[in-house]
Design a protein around this motif. Structure first.
Motif: not given
Length: 465
Positions: A55-56, A62-64, A407-409
């Motif tokens: 889920l978003n 959202n978590m990222v 980065v990006g994680e």
């Protein structure tokens, strides 16, 4: 959490959303109180819990974002897109009514309740293979621990719910459990899960033993218990189940089960009416780059410029548009529908394990050992080795390598919080960029969603909001 009476129904619905081999008994013929009485139905509930991670509010988006946008690693290119939800994270103007704040809280507790349902009912249900039941218990304990780990790092004290309930009033008045108590539950869940989980997953995306070990290492590192963190991280290293793979393979959508991945949330494009993909690639692409791109959570130009010309991660992990706007290559669109990205979202991987070991050795004053770990990451990136230096220099080297590698994680903001450097780093960042923003200790936690406070007066707001 206060919407408990609809959560059991939510768990039922999630079971039918993603996995194509589920038992397709019409949901209209079941209610939560009568369901989950067979192994097949428990397997559906387990699938539903995994699906909740997509889920978003969680790993769909959202978590990222919550783990990066408040940091110096990424920024929001178009802050007003999506009603400024992510832009407010970027400039620290977030409030208790911001959509992503309530969405993450809600989706986390929904998924926690799904795990609670399984754990509450599975013991009484016979399985054809006993070890399968053990595996499922371990999976649910891991997911519950992961969600609470996210919650406690984002919000601080949070309500602790470990029992299934269909009564929405059961937890009213409980208020928020202390971070100490929540961390005790996280460690208990992960320690018990580690014993029950398999070494190798029967299906891609299932939790395995090293995922619990790696997450335990990260939890203990967050709590500054270096010895226990090191012990659990070394279990991952010594398992021989994982390794650093070539840079080009780490996020290749055709190689998503590579040896570097300990746990990832699964997405797939082009199936079930394009309903199983992730919109993260679209949302986190520079505005105008692809249809519907929002320009959220883009790597900063400063971070992009910290990759040297010799660094093979430049062009593999991140690149720039023709106009010079950096963006991540770790998420790809594998169908013709921009919002249907097929890339899995990595939660924990072996490079993170190695970098945490480098951090621990640095803090313990073992500089040569820290350099050995750090050089594993640098060698893969095509960079020269770092040799033993003083502790301060090694801290900076490890910190930089975590920024460039992860980065990006969704890690950088949590790294700053763990190290106690968030206020200093971010205030220096804003000053260097000529941005008139300063943060203080209240910005280290997100606000409690206003909907939760309005529902239960025992839940008090975090200071400063």
């Amino acid at each position: 959490m206060k919407r408990i009476k609809i959560i059991s129904f939510f768990c039922l619905m999630m079971q039918f959303s993603c996995t194509d081999d589920l038992y397709q008994d019409p949901i209209t013929s079941k209610v939560a109180t009568k369901f989950y009485s067979t192994e097949i139905e428990i397997e559906e509930a387990v699938n539903g819990t995994y699906n909740g991670l997509q889920l978003n509010g969680l790993y769909g988006l959202n978590m990222v974002a919550l783990g990066e946008i408040p940091s110096d690693a990424t920024y929001d290119e178009v802050p007003l897109n999506d009603d400024g939800t992510f832009g407010k994270l970027d400039d620290f103007s977030v409030t208790s009514i911001v959509g992503s704040i309530g969405e993450t809280w809600r989706d986390s507790y929904n998924a926690i309740q799904c795990a609670n349902v399984v754990l509450n009912r599975i013991e009484k249900i016979p399985f054809k293979v006993a070890v399968t039941k053990d595996n499922r218990i371990g999976e649910m304990k891991f997911i519950r621990a992961l969600l609470y780990f996210n919650l406690v790092r984002l919000y601080g004290d949070v309500p602790l719910v470990t029992k299934e309930t269909t009564n929405p009033n059961s937890y009213l008045g409980q208020g928020r459990a202390s971070t100490k108590v929540v961390y005790e539950q996280i460690i208990k869940d992960l320690t018990e899960a580690e014993v029950l989980l398999p070494v190798k997953a029967a299906k891609p995306g299932k939790v395995i033993k090293t995922a619990a070990q790696g997450l335990l290492g990260k939890v203990y590192l967050t709590l500054h218990d270096l010895q226990k963190a090191k012990m659990w991280l070394l279990k991952v290293k010594d398992s021989n189940s994982h390794d650093l793979v070539p840079i080009a393979d780490v996020f290749d959508s055709n190689k998503e089960t590579n040896k570097e991945i300990l746990f990832s949330v699964q997405f797939a494009s082009g199936i079930n009416g394009n309903s199983e993909g992730s919109s993260m690639h679209q949302i986190f692409s520079p505005s105008g780059a692809i249809s519907g791109a929002k320009g959220h959570n883009l790597p900063t130009k400063n971070l992009y410029n910290e990759y040297t010309a010799a660094d093979s991660r430049k062009g593999k992990y991140v690149t720039t548009t023709v106009s010079g706007v950096p963006f991540s290559l770790k998420l790809t669109k594998s169908s013709t529908v921009p919002a249907d990205g097929g890339s899995n979202v990595v939660v924990i991987r072996y490079a993170d394990i190695i970098l945490m070991l480098a951090e621990i050795e640095t803090e313990q004053g073992n500089i040569a050992e820290a350099a050995t770990y750090l050089n594993l990451i640098r060698t893969r990136a095509g960079l020269a080795n770092i040799f033993a230096v003083n502790q301060a220099d090694m801290r900076s080297a490890v910190d930089l390598e975590r920024k460039l590698e992860l980065v990006g994680e969704g890690d950088r903001w949590f790294d700053l919080l763990r190290k106690g450097t968030a206020i200093t780093v971010m205030n220096q960042w804003f000053k260097s960029e000529g941005i008139l923003i300063t943060i203080d200790s209240h910005n280290l936690l997100m606000p409690i969603p206003l909907t939760e406070i309005n529902t239960d007066p025992a839940i008090k707001q975090n200071p400063g909001y």
